[in-house]
Motif scaffolding. Structure first.
Motif, mmCIF file in Angstrom:
data_model
loop_
_atom_site.group_PDB
_atom_site.id
_atom_site.type_symbol
_atom_site.label_atom_id
_atom_site.label_comp_id
_atom_site.label_asym_id
_atom_site.label_seq_id
_atom_site.Cartn_x
_atom_site.Cartn_y
_atom_site.Cartn_z
ATOM 1 N N LEU A 16 38.108 22.870 -63.552
ATOM 2 C CA LEU A 16 38.470 23.136 -64.148
ATOM 3 C C LEU A 16 37.478 22.615 -65.470
ATOM 4 N N ASN A 17 37.437 23.584 -66.093
ATOM 5 C CA ASN A 17 37.300 23.752 -67.503
ATOM 6 C C ASN A 17 38.321 24.031 -69.152
ATOM 7 N N LYS A 18 37.409 24.482 -69.883
ATOM 8 C CA LYS A 18 38.397 24.468 -71.227
ATOM 9 C C LYS A 18 38.386 26.301 -71.357
ATOM 10 N N ASP A 19 37.466 27.107 -70.531
ATOM 11 C CA ASP A 19 37.749 27.903 -70.132
ATOM 12 C C ASP A 19 37.932 28.642 -69.489
ATOM 13 N N ASN A 20 38.617 28.164 -68.640
ATOM 14 C CA ASN A 20 39.854 28.822 -67.468
ATOM 15 C C ASN A 20 40.864 27.686 -67.038
ATOM 16 N N LEU A 21 41.629 27.490 -68.234
ATOM 17 C CA LEU A 21 42.721 27.012 -67.804
ATOM 18 C C LEU A 21 44.097 27.873 -67.752
ATOM 19 N N ALA A 22 43.825 29.145 -66.642
ATOM 20 C CA ALA A 22 44.635 30.531 -66.633
ATOM 21 C C ALA A 22 44.881 29.603 -65.531
ATOM 22 N N GLN A 23 43.823 28.814 -64.596
ATOM 23 C CA GLN A 23 43.973 29.007 -63.445
ATOM 24 C C GLN A 23 44.911 27.660 -63.389
ATOM 25 N N LEU A 24 45.177 26.989 -63.820
ATOM 26 C CA LEU A 24 46.418 25.787 -64.127
ATOM 27 C C LEU A 24 48.157 27.004 -63.625
ATOM 28 N N ALA A 25 48.443 27.833 -63.404
ATOM 29 C CA ALA A 25 49.108 28.651 -63.538
ATOM 30 C C ALA A 25 48.902 28.995 -61.761
ATOM 31 N N ASP A 26 48.172 28.747 -61.058
ATOM 32 C CA ASP A 26 47.477 28.885 -60.153
ATOM 33 C C ASP A 26 48.099 27.703 -59.140
ATOM 34 N N ILE A 27 47.952 26.568 -59.168
ATOM 35 C CA ILE A 27 48.624 25.182 -58.928
ATOM 36 C C ILE A 27 49.937 24.612 -59.430
ATOM 37 N N TYR A 28 49.911 25.283 -60.441
ATOM 38 C CA TYR A 28 51.781 24.231 -61.234
ATOM 39 C C TYR A 28 52.747 25.343 -61.131
ATOM 40 N N HIS A 29 53.764 24.812 -61.272
ATOM 41 C CA HIS A 29 55.302 25.353 -61.087
ATOM 42 C C HIS A 29 55.536 25.274 -62.894
ATOM 43 N N PRO A 30 56.171 26.939 -63.228
ATOM 44 C CA PRO A 30 56.618 27.175 -64.172
ATOM 45 C C PRO A 30 56.982 25.363 -65.380
ATOM 46 N N ASP A 31 57.680 24.870 -63.965
ATOM 47 C CA ASP A 31 58.537 23.992 -64.525
ATOM 48 C C ASP A 31 57.937 22.294 -64.154
ATOM 49 N N ILE A 32 56.914 22.641 -64.702
ATOM 50 C CA ILE A 32 55.998 21.508 -64.270
ATOM 51 C C ILE A 32 56.767 20.102 -64.974
ATOM 52 N N ASN A 33 56.529 19.108 -65.208
ATOM 53 C CA ASN A 33 56.385 17.542 -65.404
ATOM 54 C C ASN A 33 55.109 16.803 -65.428
ATOM 55 N N PHE A 34 54.249 16.455 -66.054
ATOM 56 C CA PHE A 34 53.307 15.723 -66.463
ATOM 57 C C PHE A 34 53.660 15.084 -66.582
ATOM 58 N N ILE A 35 53.058 13.426 -66.465
ATOM 59 C CA ILE A 35 52.932 12.495 -67.048
ATOM 60 C C ILE A 35 51.603 11.721 -66.416
ATOM 61 N N ASP A 36 51.067 10.928 -67.813
ATOM 62 C CA ASP A 36 49.593 10.393 -67.461
ATOM 63 C C ASP A 36 49.826 9.445 -68.812
ATOM 64 N N PRO A 37 49.432 8.296 -68.975
ATOM 65 C CA PRO A 37 49.977 6.492 -69.303
ATOM 66 C C PRO A 37 49.668 7.367 -71.152
ATOM 67 N N LEU A 38 49.056 8.606 -71.911
ATOM 68 C CA LEU A 38 49.589 9.062 -72.595
ATOM 69 C C LEU A 38 50.333 9.912 -73.219
ATOM 70 N N HIS A 39 50.518 10.845 -72.725
ATOM 71 C CA HIS A 39 51.291 12.140 -72.941
ATOM 72 C C HIS A 39 52.517 11.863 -71.770
ATOM 73 N N GLN A 40 53.494 13.046 -71.873
ATOM 74 C CA GLN A 40 54.639 13.843 -70.978
ATOM 75 C C GLN A 40 54.798 14.453 -71.404
ATOM 76 N N VAL A 41 54.229 16.005 -70.836
ATOM 77 C CA VAL A 41 54.960 16.941 -71.043
ATOM 78 C C VAL A 41 55.992 18.342 -70.121
#
Length: 142
Positions: A16-41
């Motif tokens: 992963l890098n800034k030029d291929n972020l479209a690949q996130l759709a290959d591994i994440y569900h459209p309704d992804i709940n992502f949490i890290d110590p700094l953010h929740q999206v």
């Protein structure tokens, strides 16, 4: 979820890098709940935007998976991240250990929570603030 789903997730993160972020759709569900110590999206669009902002100023970012555990529709990945940011740590690389709890549905990650030391990742490498945090850590350990 099976081992190939986990392998695809790992391979995507390692490339992963800034030029291929479209690949996130290959591994994440459209309704992804992502949490890290700094953010929740929530949602793939919001996650992609969050990653775009993270990668915008990174010189490099690499993940080394050190261990993985999985059962049914869940996995835990233990990793070491090495990243370089021009404004942090004098532009030198920073290493951070962490782990990710993943939940899968239909072969895609619908829940992703990262556990890591935000101080070791970020705050300790900000001029002035980093010195104060290191001082407090040192005092707390005495």
């Amino acid at each position: 979820m099976n081992q190939s789903d986990i392998n695809q997730f790992i391979q995507t993160y390692q490339s992963l890098n800034k030029d291929n972020l479209a690949q996130l759709a290959d591994i994440y569900h459209p309704d992804i709940n992502f949490i890290d110590p700094l953010h929740q999206v929530e949602g793939l669009a919001e996650l992609t935007g969050y990653f775009a902002s993270l990668y915008q100023n990174l010189v490099s970012c690499e993940f080394e998976i050190q261990a993985q555990l999985w059962q049914a529709n869940q996995a835990a990945l233990y990793w070491q991240m090495q990243y370089q940011h021009a404004s942090l740590n004098g532009g030198k690389s920073v290493r951070v250990d962490g782990c990710s709890h993943l939940k899968f549905t239909d072969g895609l990650v619908i829940y992703h929570r990262d556990y890591l030391d935000a101080g070791a990742m970020l705050y300790e490498h900000i001029p002035l603030l980093g010195s104060a945090i290191r001082f407090v850590k040192k005092r707390a350990s005495q």
